[in-house]
Design an enzyme around this catalytic site. Structure first.
Site, PDB file in Angstrom:
ATOM      1  N   SER A 139       0.845  -1.195   0.000  1.00 19.01           N
ATOM      2  CA  SER A 139       0.000   0.000   0.000  1.00 19.01           C
ATOM      3  C   SER A 139       0.879   1.243   0.000  1.00 19.01           C
ATOM      4  O   SER A 139       1.920   1.258   0.674  1.00 19.01           O
ATOM      5  CB  SER A 139      -0.879   0.018   1.264  1.00 19.01           C
ATOM      6  OG  SER A 139      -1.456   1.291   1.435  1.00 19.01           O
ATOM      7  N   TYR A 152      -2.392  -0.975  10.300  1.00 16.68           N
ATOM      8  CA  TYR A 152      -2.380  -1.398   8.889  1.00 16.68           C
ATOM      9  C   TYR A 152      -1.108  -0.915   8.200  1.00 16.68           C
ATOM     10  O   TYR A 152      -0.449  -1.668   7.479  1.00 16.68           O
ATOM     11  CB  TYR A 152      -3.623  -0.830   8.208  1.00 16.68           C
ATOM     12  CG  TYR A 152      -3.678  -0.987   6.704  1.00 16.68           C
ATOM     13  CD1 TYR A 152      -4.203  -2.134   6.128  1.00 16.68           C
ATOM     14  CD2 TYR A 152      -3.237   0.037   5.859  1.00 16.68           C
ATOM     15  CE1 TYR A 152      -4.273  -2.275   4.748  1.00 16.68           C
ATOM     16  CE2 TYR A 152      -3.297  -0.088   4.488  1.00 16.68           C
ATOM     17  CZ  TYR A 152      -3.821  -1.245   3.935  1.00 16.68           C
ATOM     18  OH  TYR A 152      -3.891  -1.376   2.562  1.00 16.68           O
TER      19      TYR A 152
HETATM   20  N1  LIG Z   1      -8.572  -0.222  -1.835  1.00 18.28           N
HETATM   21  C1  LIG Z   1      -7.541   0.554  -1.499  1.00 18.28           C
HETATM   22  O1  LIG Z   1      -7.650   1.793  -1.413  1.00 18.28           O
HETATM   23  C2  LIG Z   1      -6.206  -0.052  -1.247  1.00 18.28           C
HETATM   24  C3  LIG Z   1      -5.101   0.803  -1.201  1.00 18.28           C
HETATM   25  C4  LIG Z   1      -3.845   0.257  -0.965  1.00 18.28           C
HETATM   26  C5  LIG Z   1      -3.721  -1.103  -0.790  1.00 18.28           C
HETATM   27  N2  LIG Z   1      -4.813  -1.900  -0.852  1.00 18.28           N
HETATM   28  C6  LIG Z   1      -4.610  -3.342  -0.655  1.00 18.28           C
HETATM   29  O2  LIG Z   1      -5.177  -4.036  -1.740  1.00 18.28           O
HETATM   30  C7  LIG Z   1      -5.682  -5.291  -1.299  1.00 18.28           C
HETATM   31  C8  LIG Z   1      -7.143  -5.412  -1.655  1.00 18.28           C
HETATM   32  O3  LIG Z   1      -7.842  -4.299  -1.126  1.00 18.28           O
HETATM   33  P1  LIG Z   1      -9.382  -4.068  -1.427  1.00 18.28           P
HETATM   34  O4  LIG Z   1      -9.661  -2.631  -1.232  1.00 18.28           O
HETATM   35  O5  LIG Z   1      -9.752  -4.739  -2.698  1.00 18.28           O
HETATM   36  O6  LIG Z   1     -10.010  -4.849  -0.182  1.00 18.28           O
HETATM   37  P2  LIG Z   1     -11.488  -5.376   0.110  1.00 18.28           P
HETATM   38  O7  LIG Z   1     -11.691  -5.159   1.567  1.00 18.28           O
HETATM   39  O8  LIG Z   1     -12.489  -4.820  -0.836  1.00 18.28           O
HETATM   40  O9  LIG Z   1     -11.306  -6.944  -0.173  1.00 18.28           O
HETATM   41  C9  LIG Z   1     -10.461  -7.691   0.615  1.00 18.28           C
HETATM   42  C10 LIG Z   1     -10.849  -9.143   0.499  1.00 18.28           C
HETATM   43  O10 LIG Z   1      -9.977  -9.886   1.370  1.00 18.28           O
HETATM   44  C11 LIG Z   1     -10.753 -10.842   2.043  1.00 18.28           C
HETATM   45  N3  LIG Z   1     -10.137 -11.226   3.308  1.00 18.28           N
HETATM   46  C12 LIG Z   1     -10.060 -10.488   4.443  1.00 18.28           C
HETATM   47  N4  LIG Z   1      -9.506 -11.222   5.423  1.00 18.28           N
HETATM   48  C13 LIG Z   1      -9.226 -12.436   4.898  1.00 18.28           C
HETATM   49  C14 LIG Z   1      -8.664 -13.627   5.440  1.00 18.28           C
HETATM   50  N5  LIG Z   1      -8.337 -13.723   6.729  1.00 18.28           N
HETATM   51  N6  LIG Z   1      -8.501 -14.692   4.617  1.00 18.28           N
HETATM   52  C15 LIG Z   1      -8.877 -14.618   3.314  1.00 18.28           C
HETATM   53  N7  LIG Z   1      -9.436 -13.528   2.760  1.00 18.28           N
HETATM   54  C16 LIG Z   1      -9.613 -12.446   3.555  1.00 18.28           C
HETATM   55  C17 LIG Z   1     -12.096 -10.157   2.264  1.00 18.28           C
HETATM   56  O11 LIG Z   1     -13.132 -11.104   2.540  1.00 18.28           O
HETATM   57  C18 LIG Z   1     -12.272  -9.417   0.953  1.00 18.28           C
HETATM   58  O12 LIG Z   1     -12.954 -10.200  -0.006  1.00 18.28           O
HETATM   59  C19 LIG Z   1      -5.407  -5.349   0.200  1.00 18.28           C
HETATM   60  O13 LIG Z   1      -4.182  -6.003   0.417  1.00 18.28           O
HETATM   61  C20 LIG Z   1      -5.275  -3.895   0.581  1.00 18.28           C
HETATM   62  O14 LIG Z   1      -4.481  -3.715   1.743  1.00 18.28           O
HETATM   63  C21 LIG Z   1      -6.057  -1.408  -1.059  1.00 18.28           C
END
Ligand SMILES: NC(=O)c1ccc[n+]([C@@H]2O[C@H](COP(=O)([O-])OP(=O)(O)OC[C@H]3O[C@@H](n4cnc5c(N)ncnc54)[C@H](O)[C@@H]3O)[C@@H](O)[C@H]2O)c1
Length: 246
Positions: A139, A152
């Site tokens: 991130s 986080y």
């Molecule tokens: N969306 C953003 O702004 C953003 C920014 C930077 C980084 N990220 C990173 O990108 C990735 C995806 O983010 P997103 O926004 O799509 O997230 P999201 O919350 O929409 O989806 C995350 C998914 O991970 C699953 N999950 C959570 N805990 C779990 C576990 N213990 N075992 C298996 N699955 C699990 C959830 O059920 C969900 O389907 C993450 O690693 C997040 O840290 C997101």
């Protein structure tokens, strides 16, 4: 382009958001994809929409037994593992004054313990074939020090440094380990928290204007997961429209 023909991939967090978009892309380019999520019903729905050779596995990546079972299933169903994309994470909105040790542990259990368990089992499977691509989703908050998510941010700092060290450990087995660090991206997870109110501020800091979507993150991941990225390992590629530059 069909860069993943004959390849077998695991994508975690693939029921929704960035993980799901990555699973869709790898499958559309020919991979057999294990669509993995703790939300088993969501994973099943996603795998059905993706179609082809995609199959769903419900798995809590923080549970060692569940992760071992997942890898046994992939080995049995698809015969090998070439690509692992670790996108599953907890993305919290918790101000510092509300950050308890239980909440700290809840996030570390998934974002770091879960990543270790996935990489441990995944790289053990990849080593059997002497080929592998691990892409860990980090991130850009680790550079920005984003508010309301200190635990986080700490966990994602660990994702970067762990990936760097793991690249060193696995290079001899022709397994690369890289990170993609997205900026604020419009996903189901973000829409559920107050982070959704930050898009305007974040856009002001971006070199390229607009709202980040999962489709903006996918190409960086697909490149690092592909065969042609063989000379790139231990790196972190920031995909955030130029909000942070390092
Ligand atoms: N969306 C953003 O702004 C953003 C920014 C930077 C980084 N990220 C990173 O990108 C990735 C995806 O983010 P997103 O926004 O799509 O997230 P999201 O919350 O929409 O989806 C995350 C998914 O991970 C699953 N999950 C959570 N805990 C779990 C576990 N213990 N075992 C298996 N699955 C699990 C959830 O059920 C969900 O389907 C993450 O690693 C997040 O840290 C997101």
């Amino acid at each position: 382009m069909k860069r993943f023909e004959g390849r077998v991939a695991i994508v975690t967090g693939a029921a929704q958001g960035i993980g799901r978009a990555i699973a869709e892309r790898l499958a559309s380019e020919g991979a057999t994809v294990a669509v993995v999520d703790v939300n088993a019903m969501g994973a099943t729905k996603a795998a059905k929409v993706i179609g082809g050779k995609a199959f769903a596995v419900g798995c809590d990546i923080g549970d060692p037994d569940a992760v071992a079972k997942l890898h046994r299933k992939v080995a049995k169903t698809a015969g090998k593992l070439d690509v692992q994309v670790n996108a599953a994470a907890i993305v919290p909105f918790v101000p510092w004054d509300a950050l308890t040790f239980d909440e700290w542990r809840r996030v570390m259990r998934v974002n770091l313990d879960g990543l270790y368990l996935m990489c441990r089992a995944g790289s053990d499977l990849m080593r059997k074939n002497g080929y592998g691509r691990i892409v860990n989703i980090c991130s850009n908050s680790i550079f920005a020090g984003t508010p309301n998510m200190a635990h986080y941010v700490a966990s994602k700092g660990g994702v970067l440094t762990f990936s760097r060290a793991l690249a060193t450990e696995l290079g001899a087995h022709r397994i690369t380990v890289n990170c993609v660090a997205p900026g604020l991206t419009d996903t189901e997870g973000v829409q559920k928290t107050k982070h959704k109110d930050a898009f305007g501020f974040v856009e002001m800091l971006q070199a390229i204007k607009g709202k980040g979507t999962p489709a903006d993150i996918v190409p960086a991941v697909a490149f690092l997961a592909s065969e042609e990225a063989r000379w790139v390992t231990g790196q972190t590629l920031v995909a955030d429209a130029g909000m942070v530059r390092w």
